[in-house]
Scaffold this active site. Structure first.
Site, PDB file in Angstrom:
ATOM      1  N   GLY A 133      87.275 -61.040 -28.165  1.00 22.15           N
ATOM      2  CA  GLY A 133      87.181 -60.086 -29.260  1.00 22.15           C
ATOM      3  C   GLY A 133      88.360 -60.148 -30.204  1.00 22.15           C
ATOM      4  CG  HIS A 144      67.865 -79.278 -30.137  1.00 29.36           C
ATOM      5  ND1 HIS A 144      67.231 -80.028 -29.177  1.00 29.36           N
ATOM      6  CD2 HIS A 144      68.357 -80.162 -31.039  1.00 29.36           C
ATOM      7  CE1 HIS A 144      67.308 -81.306 -29.497  1.00 29.36           C
ATOM      8  NE2 HIS A 144      67.995 -81.424 -30.613  1.00 29.36           N
ATOM      9  NE  ARG A 162      94.789 -64.093 -22.683  1.00 31.77           N
ATOM     10  CZ  ARG A 162      94.086 -64.398 -23.735  1.00 31.77           C
ATOM     11  NH1 ARG A 162      94.476 -65.355 -24.543  1.00 31.77           N
ATOM     12  NH2 ARG A 162      92.993 -63.746 -24.018  1.00 31.77           N
ATOM     13  CB  CYS A 176      76.962 -80.150 -25.436  1.00 27.88           C
ATOM     14  SG  CYS A 176      75.783 -79.399 -26.537  1.00 27.88           S
ATOM     15  CB  THR A 190      85.810 -63.646 -21.956  1.00 19.22           C
ATOM     16  OG1 THR A 190      86.561 -62.684 -22.686  1.00 19.22           O
ATOM     17  CG2 THR A 190      84.601 -62.970 -21.334  1.00 19.22           C
ATOM     18  CG  HIS A 220      92.645 -67.674 -20.652  1.00 13.27           C
ATOM     19  ND1 HIS A 220      92.000 -67.182 -19.538  1.00 13.27           N
ATOM     20  CD2 HIS A 220      92.292 -66.854 -21.675  1.00 13.27           C
ATOM     21  CE1 HIS A 220      91.289 -66.117 -19.881  1.00 13.27           C
ATOM     22  NE2 HIS A 220      91.452 -65.896 -21.184  1.00 13.27           N
TER      23      HIS A 220
HETATM   24  O1  MEZ Z   1      92.194 -63.988 -27.548  1.00 13.86           O
HETATM   25  C1  MEZ Z   1      91.786 -64.670 -26.603  1.00 13.86           C
HETATM   26  O2  MEZ Z   1      92.249 -65.765 -26.329  1.00 13.86           O
HETATM   27  C2  MEZ Z   1      90.733 -64.126 -25.734  1.00 13.86           C
HETATM   28  C3  MEZ Z   1      90.288 -62.757 -26.015  1.00 13.86           C
HETATM   29  C4  MEZ Z   1      90.276 -64.852 -24.736  1.00 13.86           C
HETATM   30  C5  MEZ Z   1      89.380 -64.308 -23.730  1.00 13.86           C
HETATM   31  O3  MEZ Z   1      89.802 -64.233 -22.582  1.00 13.86           O
HETATM   32  O4  MEZ Z   1      88.260 -63.933 -24.052  1.00 13.86           O
END
Ligand code: MEZ
Length: 558
Positions: free
Chosen positions: A158, A58, A389, A81, A364, A352
């Site tokens: 970001g 929650h 990337r 989730c 990230t 990624h």
């Molecule tokens: O723009 C994206 O995909 C990004 C900033 C991803 C990330 O690694 O946080």
């Protein structure tokens, strides 16, 4: 599993959930039922305070989601989730599968009316809707998932922008030209130069626009392929996506914009001249109906969560994990092509480099931006961590096990709020010393110590002699030490509907399809072969604004 209606027997009546009217009416967004859930059980925030599980469903980055996104009355419940996380989460009345739309009768006679219909409730869709609304248009947003936010809600790192007030306050010298150049270089010059220039040129005003709506984008960090710090995010380095989605959602609510979740556009309607006249929608409860509209904006995202389509364009990515939410299946692109749209760069799919091994959780790029290094199973660095990337992913795939470790210290941890979330999800291994960490992740301790010592010397000398990493924000000397095993995963689809600089969708004959606009990940051309981290949120806001403005203009003039 017994659905909730059954579990409520003896405790509640049909009317307690559905209201006292003789005719049971359930709107597709289920707002009425949700209100009644809340009146007995409390709000999401109150439920969040009551439960103290380590992973509290929650209290999540999904924000203010409705009860019925997970708890279903007449079919088995299913925790949303679990679409992305492998939690051992129990839910009353829980079944094994996610919600599937029930068969619905066609509601041929119903025809709602709007100036502008927006397909998709991610950042591009919300931005387009708010902009069109503020330009005087009546707007309806249609979202097929039970929650709003789309992939934007998961965006971590970001929003890139050049020449912003936040950069100026921090003394960062950047320019529109430099952001354009980085974007083109990162994209292997396959980008449509006019779209890439528009992205850079409008980026600062898009940050100002979001800030004006209440967003905090005051922290500025660095992402791979950027020449300077230009990735804007909330103070302390919190994730950008959940924050801006909350802000956009709140602004759409304040404007009373009609948002319909659990509703899927199945066709874009056109007249004999090929002008768009509206959409056909299938609502979870209301069945199939029409919305007549003067303009339609497709903002339904990409197709990273459609493994068959990813493998069709890029067989080498078959079976790879994805960082995307389950709705990212490319439906908006299909709706556009069915209406005659041309496509661009469909084969350009971004991997990624750092998805936590064995999961769908994106780690990230900001972790690397703030100082983490990539180390292989031999305990050695093997790449400039801040390269683009495509190059970082290829380097990881070339390592033993096709994975690597992101290694960082407590200094990096403290510099970026998002990292706490990775601990919460049990993705991090740790050691009081580098030797302890090496033992935990089973890499040779001598090699790991030598690697970190060499890196720290590079930081001290301001020169990464071996890998030429351009930005060396901090040495890794503050215990504890941490590692996350990462593997590349399908993250972003650069291709999609071909658009003009006015966000109008182009047909195969090179002409625009009158009344059809598109913005966000489902469009092609902005990023070329490879999108730079932070350019996605920037694109959603800038092109969402352009699409919203032009769609409203067209609707008001016709
Ligand atoms: O723009 C994206 O995909 C990004 C900033 C991803 C990330 O690694 O946080």
């Amino acid at each position: 599993a017994e659905p909730l209606a059954k579990l409520h027997e003896g405790k509640a009546t049909c009317a307690d959930c559905h209201g006292r009217s003789k005719k049971i009416s359930v709107d597709d967004s289920e707002k009425g039922v949700n209100k009644n859930c809340i009146s007995c059980h409390g709000t999401l925030a109150e439920m969040g305070k009551k439960s103290h599980e380590e992973v509290n469903p929650h209290k999540s980055h999904l924000g203010e989601i409705s009860c019925t996104a997970c708890h279903h009355g007449h079919t088995a419940s299913w925790a949303y989730c679990l679409s992305c996380h492998p939690f051992d989460m129990k839910i009353a009345g829980g079944g094994a599968t996610a919600y599937k739309a029930a068969d619905v009768a066609k509601n041929k006679k119903r025809a709602d009316k709007a100036d502008v219909v927006v397909i998709g409730a991610g950042a591009a869709g919300f931005t387009a809707a708010i902009t069109a609304h503020d330009a005087g248009a009546k707007v309806i947003i249609i979202e097929k998932q039970p929650i709003t936010g789309g992939n934007s809600m998961l965006a971590a790192g970001g929003m890139n922008a050049a020449e912003t007030t936040f950069q100026k306050e921090k003394g960062i010298a950047d320019s529109v030209e430099l952001m354009y150049k980085d974007t083109m270089t990162g994209g292997g010059d396959l980008n449509d130069p006019a779209l890439a220039m528009l992205l850079a040129k409008n980026s600062a005003s898009s940050v100002a626009w979001l800030t004006g709506l209440g967003a905090d984008l005051s922290d500025v960090g660095r992402m791979g392929g950027a020449s300077v710090n230009r990735t804007h995010r909330p103070k302390g380095g919190a994730a950008v996506g959940a924050h801006i989605t909350d802000v956009l959602r709140r602004n759409a609510d304040q404007r009373n914009i009609d948002i319909r979740v659990n509703s899927k556009v199945v066709k874009i309607l056109e007249d004999k001249k090929g002008r768009v006249t509206g959409v056909r929608v299938v609502g979870k409860h209301s069945g199939e109906y029409t919305i007549n509209a003067k303009a339609v904006i497709i903002a339904a995202g990409g197709f990273s969560a459609n493994p068959e389509r990813v493998a069709y364009y890029r067989p080498e990515y078959k079976g790879m994990t994805t960082s995307n939410q389950p709705g990212a299946t490319g439906d908006g692109i299909d709706l556009g092509t069915a209406a005659g749209a041309d496509l661009k760069d469909m084969k350009e799919i971004q991997i990624h480099p750092t998805v936590a091994a064995g999961s769908r959780t994106l780690i990230t790029e900001a972790v690397r931006g703030n100082g983490a290094i990539l180390v292989n199973h031999e305990g050695k660095r093997f790449v400039n961590e801040l390269t683009t990337r495509d190059k970082a992913s290829a380097a990881i795939l070339a390592q033993r096990g096709q994975s690597a470790y992101l290694v960082f210290d407590d200094g990096v941890r403290k510099s970026l709020k998002q990292i706490d979330g990775y601990f919460h999800l049990n993705l991090v291994q740790q050691g009081a010393t580098l030797k302890d960490l090496a033992a935990a992740i089973k890499v040779p301790a001598d090699a790991l110590e030598a690697t970190v010592a060499a890196y720290n010397k590079g930081v001290d000398d301001k020169n990464d002699a071996e890998f030429k990493r351009p930005d060396l924000p901090r040495a890794l000397r503050t215990a504890k030490y941490y590692a996350i095993e990462v593997k590349p995963g399908v993250h972003y689809t650069m291709g999609g509907l071909k658009i003009t600089t006015g966000s109008e969708v182009l047909a195969k004959d090179g002409k625009t399809i009158a009344g059809l606009f598109a913005a966000g990940e489902g469009t092609g051309g902005v990023h070329g072969k490879n999108r730079l981290g932070g350019n996605s949120i920037s694109q959603t806001i800038t092109f969402g604004r352009i699409a919203g403005e032009n769609a409203a203009k067209l609707a008001k003039s016709s």
